[in-house]
Each structure stands twice: as C-alpha cells, then as structure tokens.
Design a protein around this motif. Structure first.
Motif, PDB file in Angstrom:
ATOM      1  N   ALA A 109       0.829  -1.216   0.000  1.00 50.22           N
ATOM      2  CA  ALA A 109       0.000   0.000   0.000  1.00 50.22           C
ATOM      3  C   ALA A 109       0.860   1.261   0.000  1.00 50.22           C
ATOM      4  O   ALA A 109       0.538   2.239  -0.689  1.00 50.22           O
ATOM      5  CB  ALA A 109      -0.943  -0.003   1.198  1.00 50.22           C
ATOM      6  N   GLN A 110       1.955   1.267   0.736  1.00 44.69           N
ATOM      7  CA  GLN A 110       2.807   2.461   0.805  1.00 44.69           C
ATOM      8  C   GLN A 110       3.428   2.781  -0.552  1.00 44.69           C
ATOM      9  O   GLN A 110       3.546   3.947  -0.918  1.00 44.69           O
ATOM     10  CB  GLN A 110       3.901   2.287   1.867  1.00 44.69           C
ATOM     11  CG  GLN A 110       4.719   3.546   2.099  1.00 44.69           C
ATOM     12  CD  GLN A 110       3.869   4.730   2.550  1.00 44.69           C
ATOM     13  OE1 GLN A 110       3.096   4.613   3.482  1.00 44.69           O
ATOM     14  NE2 GLN A 110       3.999   5.866   1.887  1.00 44.69           N
ATOM     15  N   ARG A 112       2.113   2.085  -3.522  1.00 46.77           N
ATOM     16  CA  ARG A 112       1.026   2.650  -4.344  1.00 46.77           C
ATOM     17  C   ARG A 112       0.781   4.108  -3.952  1.00 46.77           C
ATOM     18  O   ARG A 112       0.611   4.963  -4.818  1.00 46.77           O
ATOM     19  CB  ARG A 112      -0.246   1.828  -4.190  1.00 46.77           C
ATOM     20  CG  ARG A 112      -0.149   0.448  -4.799  1.00 46.77           C
ATOM     21  CD  ARG A 112      -1.487  -0.249  -4.810  1.00 46.77           C
ATOM     22  NE  ARG A 112      -2.043  -0.389  -3.480  1.00 46.77           N
ATOM     23  CZ  ARG A 112      -2.174  -1.531  -2.829  1.00 46.77           C
ATOM     24  NH1 ARG A 112      -1.809  -2.656  -3.405  1.00 46.77           N
ATOM     25  NH2 ARG A 112      -2.685  -1.562  -1.621  1.00 46.77           N
ATOM     26  N   GLN A 113       0.786   4.371  -2.657  1.00 47.62           N
ATOM     27  CA  GLN A 113       0.588   5.738  -2.168  1.00 47.62           C
ATOM     28  C   GLN A 113       1.708   6.659  -2.647  1.00 47.62           C
ATOM     29  O   GLN A 113       1.465   7.805  -3.019  1.00 47.62           O
ATOM     30  CB  GLN A 113       0.504   5.764  -0.636  1.00 47.62           C
ATOM     31  CG  GLN A 113       0.188   7.129  -0.054  1.00 47.62           C
ATOM     32  CD  GLN A 113      -1.183   7.621  -0.434  1.00 47.62           C
ATOM     33  OE1 GLN A 113      -2.154   6.881  -0.339  1.00 47.62           O
ATOM     34  NE2 GLN A 113      -1.279   8.852  -0.888  1.00 47.62           N
ATOM     35  N   ASN A 114       2.933   6.154  -2.661  1.00 46.96           N
ATOM     36  CA  ASN A 114       4.073   6.951  -3.127  1.00 46.96           C
ATOM     37  C   ASN A 114       3.919   7.347  -4.592  1.00 46.96           C
ATOM     38  O   ASN A 114       4.265   8.468  -4.977  1.00 46.96           O
ATOM     39  CB  ASN A 114       5.382   6.196  -2.919  1.00 46.96           C
ATOM     40  CG  ASN A 114       5.767   6.090  -1.460  1.00 46.96           C
ATOM     41  OD1 ASN A 114       5.266   6.825  -0.604  1.00 46.96           O
ATOM     42  ND2 ASN A 114       6.644   5.149  -1.157  1.00 46.96           N
ATOM     43  N   ASN A 117       1.266  10.070  -4.690  1.00 48.93           N
ATOM     44  CA  ASN A 117       1.838  11.304  -4.154  1.00 48.93           C
ATOM     45  C   ASN A 117       2.786  11.954  -5.157  1.00 48.93           C
ATOM     46  O   ASN A 117       2.828  13.172  -5.275  1.00 48.93           O
ATOM     47  CB  ASN A 117       2.563  11.043  -2.836  1.00 48.93           C
ATOM     48  CG  ASN A 117       1.626  10.737  -1.696  1.00 48.93           C
ATOM     49  OD1 ASN A 117       0.426  11.020  -1.760  1.00 48.93           O
ATOM     50  ND2 ASN A 117       2.157  10.135  -0.637  1.00 48.93           N
TER      51      ASN A 117
END
Length: 149
Positions: A109-110, A112-114, A117
């Motif tokens: 998930a991190q 994908r979030q990066n 962002n």
C-alpha cells in the motif's frame, strides 16, 4: 494559452527541439534526452501532450533513473497531464485506468501511495510554475499610516 505553454516548456528538464514531421504534438526521446514538439498542433492539444512528455522526462531524471521505462511511467505521465489540463480549463480525455489493478498488483500500500503522491506533487509543481508565469505575484500597496493625533 501562449503564456501557459511557454511556462510549461520552461519546466522541461531537457532541451526542446521543433520537429514538424512528428505525428504527435510532443515526444520525449529518452535516448537523446530531447523534447520534440510539433508546432502544427493546436495549443490545447500541445499543452496536454507536452505536459505528459515533460513528466516522462522528469521520471527519466536525465538518465539517472536507471529503472526508467516509458511504458511503466505512461499512466503517471498521462495523469499529470490530465490534472494540469483540468487545472487550466483545457479539455483532455481522462487516462485509461482499466489496467490500474494489474499495474499495482502485489505492490505494498505504501508503494502505491508513493506513486499517487508523486503524480500529485509533480502536477502541483508544474501548475504553480505556470501560474506564477501567467500572473506574477502582485506587490502589496504600501500601507497608509494615518496620524493618530
């Protein structure tokens, strides 16, 4: 629109050349690290295409990003272009998100979030640069001081 296009082109991290034979409004050549632009396209077509190609060039990072792949960065680059077009009132088709689940399958998930962002950050930086160029900040009028006697 002319000022917005000029500001957008100034944001390019690579040299720009004019290529009248190009079949698209713009193309980032990763091997020569050049942004080719065909001036025969309308300003609105050019804006979106140039934005996407500048994003590609930014992701390539002048060749320092050894993991760069045009195909892997295409959705992100098109997303940056779409966001910028929306911000400046230019009509552009939404990027094709149909393969999004496959693209991020197995990613934490991190990570994908990066990616999300990064898209948001790049579109904000380019957008702010364009806005500054279109409407430079106004100097505040000097304050008028009244004698309080």
């Amino acid at each position: 629109m002319e000022a917005a296009l000029s500001a957008l082109l100034r944001f390019a991290p690579v040299q720009m050349i004019v290529n009248d034979d190009l079949s698209t409004p713009a193309y980032y050549d990763q091997h020569h690290m050049l942004l080719a632009v065909n001036p025969d396209f309308s300003d609105s077509e050019a804006f979106g295409a140039i934005a996407a190609e500048i994003a590609q060039a930014k992701y390539h990072d002048r060749g320092f990003n050894r993991a760069y792949s045009r195909e892997e960065c295409e959705l992100s680059a098109q997303s940056v272009a779409y966001i910028l077009c929306r911000r400046f009132g230019i009509s552009r088709e939404q990027p094709d998100l149909s393969k999004l689940p496959e693209r991020f399958q197995g990613w934490p998930a991190q990570d994908r979030q990066n990616v999300l962002n990064g898209i948001q950050d790049l579109s904000k930086r380019i957008g702010r640069a364009i806005e500054k160029s279109i409407a430079p900040p106004q100097r505040a009028a000097p304050a008028v001081h009244h004698d309080a006697r």
